[in-house]
Design a protein around this motif. Structure first.
Motif, PDB file in Angstrom:
ATOM      1  N   GLN A  44       9.826  58.266  35.227  1.00  0.00           N
ATOM      2  CA  GLN A  44      11.191  57.870  34.888  1.00  0.00           C
ATOM      3  C   GLN A  44      11.423  56.390  35.168  1.00  0.00           C
ATOM      4  N   LEU A  45      10.877  55.909  36.270  1.00  0.00           N
ATOM      5  CA  LEU A  45      11.055  54.506  36.611  1.00  0.00           C
ATOM      6  C   LEU A  45      10.380  53.604  35.585  1.00  0.00           C
ATOM      7  N   ARG A  46       9.181  53.991  35.129  1.00  0.00           N
ATOM      8  CA  ARG A  46       8.482  53.193  34.137  1.00  0.00           C
ATOM      9  C   ARG A  46       9.254  53.154  32.818  1.00  0.00           C
ATOM     10  N   GLU A  47       9.951  54.248  32.507  1.00  0.00           N
ATOM     11  CA  GLU A  47      10.676  54.316  31.247  1.00  0.00           C
ATOM     12  C   GLU A  47      12.037  53.628  31.312  1.00  0.00           C
ATOM     13  N   SER A  48      12.454  53.250  32.510  1.00  0.00           N
ATOM     14  CA  SER A  48      13.716  52.535  32.634  1.00  0.00           C
ATOM     15  C   SER A  48      13.596  51.181  31.945  1.00  0.00           C
ATOM     16  N   HIS A  49      14.647  50.770  31.243  1.00  0.00           N
ATOM     17  CA  HIS A  49      14.590  49.583  30.394  1.00  0.00           C
ATOM     18  C   HIS A  49      15.854  48.768  30.636  1.00  0.00           C
ATOM     19  N   SER A  50      15.693  47.588  31.199  1.00  0.00           N
ATOM     20  CA  SER A  50      16.862  46.785  31.537  1.00  0.00           C
ATOM     21  C   SER A  50      16.587  45.313  31.268  1.00  0.00           C
ATOM     22  N   HIS A  51      17.498  44.664  30.559  1.00  0.00           N
ATOM     23  CA  HIS A  51      17.405  43.221  30.337  1.00  0.00           C
ATOM     24  C   HIS A  51      18.706  42.721  29.731  1.00  0.00           C
ATOM     25  N   ALA A  52      18.820  41.404  29.582  1.00  0.00           N
ATOM     26  CA  ALA A  52      19.995  40.809  28.944  1.00  0.00           C
ATOM     27  C   ALA A  52      20.017  41.185  27.470  1.00  0.00           C
ATOM     28  N   VAL A  53      21.199  41.086  26.865  1.00  0.00           N
ATOM     29  CA  VAL A  53      21.355  41.510  25.471  1.00  0.00           C
ATOM     30  C   VAL A  53      20.502  40.683  24.519  1.00  0.00           C
ATOM     31  N   CYS A  54      20.118  39.471  24.923  1.00  0.00           N
ATOM     32  CA  CYS A  54      19.267  38.633  24.082  1.00  0.00           C
ATOM     33  C   CYS A  54      17.802  39.014  24.197  1.00  0.00           C
ATOM     34  N   GLY A  55      17.451  39.850  25.189  1.00  0.00           N
ATOM     35  CA  GLY A  55      16.077  40.307  25.356  1.00  0.00           C
ATOM     36  C   GLY A  55      15.184  39.363  26.125  1.00  0.00           C
ATOM     37  N   ASN A  56      15.720  38.262  26.636  1.00  0.00           N
ATOM     38  CA  ASN A  56      14.908  37.271  27.327  1.00  0.00           C
ATOM     39  C   ASN A  56      14.971  37.473  28.836  1.00  0.00           C
ATOM     40  N   CYS A 151      17.503  42.444  19.356  1.00  0.00           N
ATOM     41  CA  CYS A 151      16.589  41.624  20.149  1.00  0.00           C
ATOM     42  C   CYS A 151      15.231  42.303  20.218  1.00  0.00           C
ATOM     43  N   ASP A 152      14.264  41.608  20.787  1.00  0.00           N
ATOM     44  CA  ASP A 152      12.921  42.153  21.002  1.00  0.00           C
ATOM     45  C   ASP A 152      12.424  41.590  22.323  1.00  0.00           C
ATOM     46  N   CYS A 153      12.329  42.442  23.337  1.00  0.00           N
ATOM     47  CA  CYS A 153      11.949  41.974  24.669  1.00  0.00           C
ATOM     48  C   CYS A 153      10.439  41.966  24.875  1.00  0.00           C
ATOM     49  N   SER A 154       9.661  42.377  23.874  1.00  0.00           N
ATOM     50  CA  SER A 154       8.212  42.479  24.056  1.00  0.00           C
ATOM     51  C   SER A 154       7.582  41.111  24.262  1.00  0.00           C
ATOM     52  N   GLU A 155       6.502  41.095  25.020  1.00  0.00           N
ATOM     53  CA  GLU A 155       5.840  39.833  25.346  1.00  0.00           C
ATOM     54  C   GLU A 155       5.329  39.124  24.096  1.00  0.00           C
ATOM     55  N   GLY A 156       4.788  39.885  23.163  1.00  0.00           N
ATOM     56  CA  GLY A 156       4.256  39.282  21.951  1.00  0.00           C
ATOM     57  C   GLY A 156       5.257  39.116  20.835  1.00  0.00           C
ATOM     58  N   LYS A 157       6.519  39.528  21.071  1.00  0.00           N
ATOM     59  CA  LYS A 157       7.581  39.450  20.059  1.00  0.00           C
ATOM     60  C   LYS A 157       7.121  40.083  18.737  1.00  0.00           C
ATOM     61  N   THR A 158       6.613  41.310  18.856  1.00  0.00           N
ATOM     62  CA  THR A 158       6.034  41.989  17.692  1.00  0.00           C
ATOM     63  C   THR A 158       6.988  43.001  17.052  1.00  0.00           C
ATOM     64  N   GLY A 159       8.205  43.106  17.544  1.00  0.00           N
ATOM     65  CA  GLY A 159       9.155  44.069  17.003  1.00  0.00           C
ATOM     66  C   GLY A 159       9.558  43.737  15.577  1.00  0.00           C
ATOM     67  N   LYS A 160       9.696  44.789  14.735  1.00  0.00           N
ATOM     68  CA  LYS A 160      10.022  44.574  13.326  1.00  0.00           C
ATOM     69  C   LYS A 160      11.065  45.577  12.848  1.00  0.00           C
ATOM     70  N   SER A 184      34.856  43.253  10.351  1.00  0.00           N
ATOM     71  CA  SER A 184      35.188  42.046  11.110  1.00  0.00           C
ATOM     72  C   SER A 184      34.244  41.812  12.277  1.00  0.00           C
ATOM     73  N   GLY A 185      33.214  42.643  12.424  1.00  0.00           N
ATOM     74  CA  GLY A 185      32.307  42.507  13.551  1.00  0.00           C
ATOM     75  C   GLY A 185      31.288  41.395  13.383  1.00  0.00           C
ATOM     76  N   ASP A 186      30.787  40.907  14.512  1.00  0.00           N
ATOM     77  CA  ASP A 186      29.766  39.856  14.515  1.00  0.00           C
ATOM     78  C   ASP A 186      28.375  40.464  14.533  1.00  0.00           C
ATOM     79  N   ILE A 187      27.424  39.732  13.960  1.00  0.00           N
ATOM     80  CA  ILE A 187      26.012  40.100  13.989  1.00  0.00           C
ATOM     81  C   ILE A 187      25.248  38.956  14.645  1.00  0.00           C
ATOM     82  N   VAL A 188      24.503  39.249  15.696  1.00  0.00           N
ATOM     83  CA  VAL A 188      23.684  38.236  16.360  1.00  0.00           C
ATOM     84  C   VAL A 188      22.240  38.715  16.381  1.00  0.00           C
ATOM     85  N   MET A 189      21.357  37.932  15.763  1.00  0.00           N
ATOM     86  CA  MET A 189      19.937  38.286  15.679  1.00  0.00           C
ATOM     87  C   MET A 189      19.176  37.426  16.692  1.00  0.00           C
ATOM     88  N   TYR A 190      18.974  38.000  17.890  1.00  0.00           N
ATOM     89  CA  TYR A 190      18.299  37.273  18.960  1.00  0.00           C
ATOM     90  C   TYR A 190      16.780  37.345  18.863  1.00  0.00           C
TER      91      TYR A 190
END
Length: 363
Positions: A44-56, A151-160, A184-190
């Motif tokens: 469960q701890l390994r599957e926990s996923h936490s970061h800023a909304v920008c993924g950095n 966003c894409d938090c992966s080290e290689g930025k391989t998310g598609k 009226s919503g915003d879209i941010v592509m980090y």
């Protein structure tokens, strides 16, 4: 401007760590049972996923870390978009067919109805919808006041995020868009690479009053970004064509800011009576300015492709255009020979070119 939304952070990690420490202390009493529980807690701890909304990891936007829940299947992703919240891809996901009726003959598969943060996590989400002739399908639809951050938090930025959809009986010119918004919503592509394999728009938001912001992502497509208020801070917009074969409008909007990143191929279309701020980054193409538009042109590099002859800044078919030149824009390629093309005789007729310094005074 609302580029992200915050949710109450959970104490999941701290609770799990405390449980693991307690289990370790009790292993000598019930080694078999406690060891099994310990393996479960570690998973469960390994599957926990936490970061800023920008993924950095080193966020420069001021975002606080937030917990993200896993999505493993197409159904979970579709439901998550409706419910809203923070989610990450735990595996590659393929979405084929389907679609909810939205209005008239327009349908979408993934409907974002509440604020939705999605981390690609190095995985690929591929959407393929085959629609009937005359029926407009969107891979994703942003509804109402909902905001969407990718966003894409992966080290290689391989998310598609890939759209392979098409309409039967139609050519690529009528292919569905990756994401459509009329709210009226915003879209941010980090982060992540967002690709349309057909000739629909990647982001089609011409009917939206929200902002479309590219701040690290890669957007690939013949027609890439359409909206009213568009901001490119970093990342890549458009697909490169070194031969100049691509002449479509890569970006089209009424309020366009390019302050960094790279815009590839074709032209950036500033609509009539629009406001443009072109102060940084690189445009491999040219700027096309509509009538009655006002633009600031600063420390930007404009590299016109070899087979395009319009110049670095094109106002040839427009009137009453104002261009304020700040700093030192760089023109390369064909743009170097014809930096600002206003009329067929290469005079300033139809446009007023005003050199300015940053304090607002004329040079």
């Amino acid at each position: 401007m609302k580029e992200y939304f915050t949710r109450k952070k959970t104490k999941k990690k701290k609770q799990l760590l405390a449980m693991i420490l307690s289990l370790c202390m009790g292993l000598s009493i019930c080694p078999d049972i406690q060891a099994g529980q310990l393996d479960s807690m570690n998973r469960q701890l390994r599957e926990s996923h936490s970061h800023a909304v920008c993924g950095n990891d080193n966020c420069t936007h001021g975002h606080l870390p937030e917990e993200y829940a896993a999505v493993n299947t197409a159904y979970e992703l579709i439901q998550a978009a409706k419910d809203g919240g923070n989610y990450y891809l735990a595996d590659d996901i393929d979405i084929i067919g389907g679609g909810d009726e939205i209005y008239g003959t327009t349908k979408a598969v993934v409907n974002i109805e509440s604020d939705f943060n999605l981390c690609l996590n190095g995985h690929t989400c591929s959407i393929k919808i085959v629609s009937d002739k005359g029926t407009a399908y969107y891979a994703m639809l942003l509804k109402g006041a909902a905001n969407f951050n990718l966003c894409d938090c992966s080290e290689g930025k391989t998310g598609k995020l890939i759209n392979d959809s098409f309409q039967e009986g139609e050519g690529n010119e009528n292919a569905p868009h990756v994401l459509f918004s009329n709210g009226s919503g915003d879209i941010v592509m980090y982060g992540g690479t967002v690709t349309n394999h057909n000739n629909g728009w990647v982001l089609n938001c011409y009917a939206s009053s929200g902002k479309q912001i590219v701040d690290g992502a890669v957007l690939e497509g013949f027609y890439t970004l359409s909206g009213k208020t568009i901001i490119v801070r970093s990342g890549t917009v458009g697909s490169w064509s070194s031969t100049g074969d691509k002449t479509g409008n890569v970006i089209s909007g009424s309020d366009i800011t390019i302050e960094g990143g790279t815009v590839n191929g074709g032209f950036v279309q500033l609509n009539s009576s629009g406001q443009g701020r072109f102060t940084g980054g690189v445009v491999n193409g040219y700027l096309k300015l509509g009538s009655n538009s006002v633009s600031e042109v600063g420390n930007i590099t404009i590299n016109t492709l070899s087979r395009q002859y319009f110049g670095g800044i094109d106002a040839a078919n427009s009137s009453n255009v104002k261009i304020y030149l700040y700093d030192s824009p760089t023109f390369t390629g064909m743009a170097k020979n014809r930096e600002i093309y206003c009329k067929a005789n290469d005079t300033a007729e139809g446009a007023t070119i005003i050199p300015h310094s940053r304090d607002g005074s004329k040079n």
